[in-house]
Design a protein around this motif. Structure first.
Motif, PDB file in Angstrom:
ATOM      1  N   UNK A 119      35.942  40.489  52.158  1.00  0.00           N
ATOM      2  CA  UNK A 119      35.919  41.436  51.037  1.00  0.00           C
ATOM      3  C   UNK A 119      34.735  42.391  51.232  1.00  0.00           C
ATOM      4  N   UNK A 120      34.964  43.653  50.890  1.00  0.00           N
ATOM      5  CA  UNK A 120      33.923  44.665  51.075  1.00  0.00           C
ATOM      6  C   UNK A 120      33.200  44.845  49.735  1.00  0.00           C
ATOM      7  N   UNK A 121      31.925  44.485  49.726  1.00  0.00           N
ATOM      8  CA  UNK A 121      31.160  44.503  48.478  1.00  0.00           C
ATOM      9  C   UNK A 121      30.133  45.616  48.435  1.00  0.00           C
ATOM     10  N   UNK A 122      29.722  45.951  47.235  1.00  0.00           N
ATOM     11  CA  UNK A 122      28.686  46.964  47.007  1.00  0.00           C
ATOM     12  C   UNK A 122      28.267  46.844  45.549  1.00  0.00           C
ATOM     13  N   UNK A 123      27.259  47.628  45.172  1.00  0.00           N
ATOM     14  CA  UNK A 123      26.898  47.681  43.749  1.00  0.00           C
ATOM     15  C   UNK A 123      28.030  48.363  42.970  1.00  0.00           C
ATOM     16  N   UNK A 124      28.659  49.336  43.596  1.00  0.00           N
ATOM     17  CA  UNK A 124      29.709  50.136  42.967  1.00  0.00           C
ATOM     18  C   UNK A 124      30.883  49.295  42.459  1.00  0.00           C
ATOM     19  N   UNK A 125      31.212  48.228  43.178  1.00  0.00           N
ATOM     20  CA  UNK A 125      32.382  47.404  42.804  1.00  0.00           C
ATOM     21  C   UNK A 125      31.998  45.937  42.604  1.00  0.00           C
ATOM     22  N   UNK A 126      30.767  45.692  42.152  1.00  0.00           N
ATOM     23  CA  UNK A 126      30.250  44.318  42.025  1.00  0.00           C
ATOM     24  C   UNK A 126      31.173  43.421  41.189  1.00  0.00           C
ATOM     25  N   UNK A 127      31.565  43.904  40.021  1.00  0.00           N
ATOM     26  CA  UNK A 127      32.399  43.085  39.131  1.00  0.00           C
ATOM     27  C   UNK A 127      33.769  42.818  39.735  1.00  0.00           C
ATOM     28  N   UNK A 166      29.724  36.841  39.015  1.00  0.00           N
ATOM     29  CA  UNK A 166      30.446  35.572  39.226  1.00  0.00           C
ATOM     30  C   UNK A 166      30.109  34.585  38.108  1.00  0.00           C
ATOM     31  N   UNK A 167      28.835  34.529  37.784  1.00  0.00           N
ATOM     32  CA  UNK A 167      28.360  33.607  36.740  1.00  0.00           C
ATOM     33  C   UNK A 167      29.004  33.950  35.393  1.00  0.00           C
ATOM     34  N   UNK A 168      29.008  35.239  35.081  1.00  0.00           N
ATOM     35  CA  UNK A 168      29.594  35.659  33.802  1.00  0.00           C
ATOM     36  C   UNK A 168      31.104  35.425  33.764  1.00  0.00           C
ATOM     37  N   UNK A 169      31.787  35.752  34.866  1.00  0.00           N
ATOM     38  CA  UNK A 169      33.249  35.619  34.903  1.00  0.00           C
ATOM     39  C   UNK A 169      33.696  34.160  34.868  1.00  0.00           C
ATOM     40  N   UNK A 170      32.867  33.279  35.430  1.00  0.00           N
ATOM     41  CA  UNK A 170      33.295  31.870  35.541  1.00  0.00           C
ATOM     42  C   UNK A 170      32.829  31.040  34.357  1.00  0.00           C
ATOM     43  N   UNK A 171      32.228  31.676  33.378  1.00  0.00           N
ATOM     44  CA  UNK A 171      31.750  30.925  32.221  1.00  0.00           C
ATOM     45  C   UNK A 171      30.420  30.254  32.473  1.00  0.00           C
ATOM     46  N   UNK A 172      29.874  30.448  33.652  1.00  0.00           N
ATOM     47  CA  UNK A 172      28.496  30.045  33.904  1.00  0.00           C
ATOM     48  C   UNK A 172      28.284  28.624  34.363  1.00  0.00           C
ATOM     49  N   UNK A 173      29.347  27.869  34.471  1.00  0.00           N
ATOM     50  CA  UNK A 173      29.115  26.454  34.742  1.00  0.00           C
ATOM     51  C   UNK A 173      29.325  26.039  36.194  1.00  0.00           C
ATOM     52  N   UNK A 174      29.941  26.862  36.979  1.00  0.00           N
ATOM     53  CA  UNK A 174      30.431  26.352  38.258  1.00  0.00           C
ATOM     54  C   UNK A 174      29.849  27.062  39.484  1.00  0.00           C
ATOM     55  N   UNK A 175      28.859  27.909  39.297  1.00  0.00           N
ATOM     56  CA  UNK A 175      28.307  28.655  40.430  1.00  0.00           C
ATOM     57  C   UNK A 175      27.034  27.955  40.917  1.00  0.00           C
ATOM     58  N   UNK A 176      27.112  27.365  42.106  1.00  0.00           N
ATOM     59  CA  UNK A 176      25.988  26.590  42.624  1.00  0.00           C
ATOM     60  C   UNK A 176      25.440  27.207  43.906  1.00  0.00           C
ATOM     61  N   UNK A 177      24.207  27.738  43.876  1.00  0.00           N
ATOM     62  CA  UNK A 177      23.621  28.270  45.103  1.00  0.00           C
ATOM     63  C   UNK A 177      23.443  27.154  46.139  1.00  0.00           C
ATOM     64  N   UNK A 178      23.839  27.431  47.368  1.00  0.00           N
ATOM     65  CA  UNK A 178      23.785  26.421  48.422  1.00  0.00           C
ATOM     66  C   UNK A 178      22.513  26.465  49.254  1.00  0.00           C
ATOM     67  N   UNK A 179      21.643  27.421  48.966  1.00  0.00           N
ATOM     68  CA  UNK A 179      20.387  27.522  49.718  1.00  0.00           C
ATOM     69  C   UNK A 179      19.358  28.244  48.847  1.00  0.00           C
TER      70      UNK A 179
END
Lengths: 242, 242
Positions: A119-127, A166-179
């Protein structure tokens, strides 16, 4: 869902991307330019790593447009540089663009080796990119292009802004940083959330672009959630996925 | 004055440290323990990389105390672990301690290869180490120990907190980050400045220590500017420099 971050294209290891959703980031300026071009109706973009590869593609398909940069400058014989402001509906609407940039196109292609689709990401299309990544149901890895083979602030902050989405869209409970690097990106995203342009001016590459008179490009690239679209790279080409 | 940051001991290159003032950071827990021990009157600390090296030192000098950890635990036959809380005036006052830890002692010794003298930094003595580094008049490079060979959040944030002290002490005009990673550290320092303990809980190594019941150690290590002293490593030993 686990999220992680690879700070430069050189550090991609094929096995680390297996089964994950890769998001490529080179926001100054390759991925911002790709998102802008696609939003302006560009049909397809073909990222290639070398100028020779680009020129040989145009020999086979004279209808394509050549875009890209070396040392942040227009390449002789190319139609467009790497400024998103050049990729207008008039110039790229309905067209195929072959793009080569110093770091970004390489990061996209290398990311695809392990993950299949990027996926091609940027600030412009973050959401939008966060929503699309979440829909894959897989772990997510951010691939930053880096600046001259080193950690780049602007791409790391962009990853952090997407993590917040990601945190906001997922309800905040399931996003775990791996490093710890993923945590750092997230916190940097929070730090700069109210002024992403400041992150661009704080970065060494941003300072170089500003010194070259490209401040308008930086302002363009810093606009959060301007476009609700996600380009994706698969089988050697970028098209709009959603 | 230029400031830079090396994220792990593995990434130290001798030539990059030449002529610079190196500040070693392994705040969970080696450098915090060294600062605490020195504040409690420890006469000298000898960082060594292996358990065998530590044990052979004590055979030659039976008066020394052995301290350190492997996998965050006390080493069999050693007098002290790696918790700063163990390094009290009663136990280490006037004594020589030989210390070996997984990452920290290695980072200190490797940093010295290029720079000659290494200042021992932590959150506990952030202001003091900034003042001492500024007095050298040289460029400054932060050497983070890293966690398992990777970027560590807690050491990067500690570097950022010391950068803020440098900025304040120097009047704010002369501190120039030499890389995006140095800028990121500074911004992370600002992000966590009002709650350094949160950075420790956000880090993977901090989470591991908390899970082992070592939350008291983390609280100890997160106290900003508790000690106005700077240990320095030179010619194989650490003494209080100022």
């Amino acid at each position: 869902m686990r999220i992680d971050l690879i700070p430069t294209a050189d550090e991609i290891k094929k096995e680390t991307l297996s089964g994950q959703t890769a998001i490529a980031l080179d926001i100054l300026r390759a991925t911002s330019t790709i998102v802008t071009a696609m939003a302006c109706g560009c049909r397809e973009m073909v990222p290639v790593e070398t100028v020779v590869e680009a020129l040989s593609t145009v020999q086979k398909r004279p209808d394509v447009i050549l875009g890209g940069e070396r040392e942040s400058l227009l390449i002789p014989g190319f139609h467009l540089g790497n400024s998103p402001l050049e990729y207008t509906r008039e110039k790229v609407g309905g067209k195929v663009v072959v793009l080569t940039t110093t770091n970004g196109t390489r990061a996209i292609r290398r990311a695809a080796v392990g993950s299949g689709e990027v996926l091609i990401g940027s600030v412009l299309n973050a959401g939008a990119v966060a929503r699309e990544a979440l829909n894959t149901g897989r772990d997510i890895v951010f691939i930053c292009a880096g600046t001259r083979g080193e950690f780049s602030l602007e791409d790391t902050v962009a990853a952090g802004l997407i993590m917040m989405e990601l945190y906001n869209l997922s309800g905040g409970n399931t996003v775990l940083p791996g490093s710890d690097l993923a945590v750092a990106a997230w916190r940097l995203g929070e730090f700069y959330a109210h002024n992403p342009l400041q992150a661009l001016y704080d970065s060494l590459h941003g300072q170089k672009l500003a010194g070259m008179g490209l401040a308008a490009d930086m302002e363009w690239c810093a606009r959060l959630n301007c476009y609700d679209l996600v380009p994706a790279y698969q089988r050697d080409t970028i098209i709009v996925k959603s």
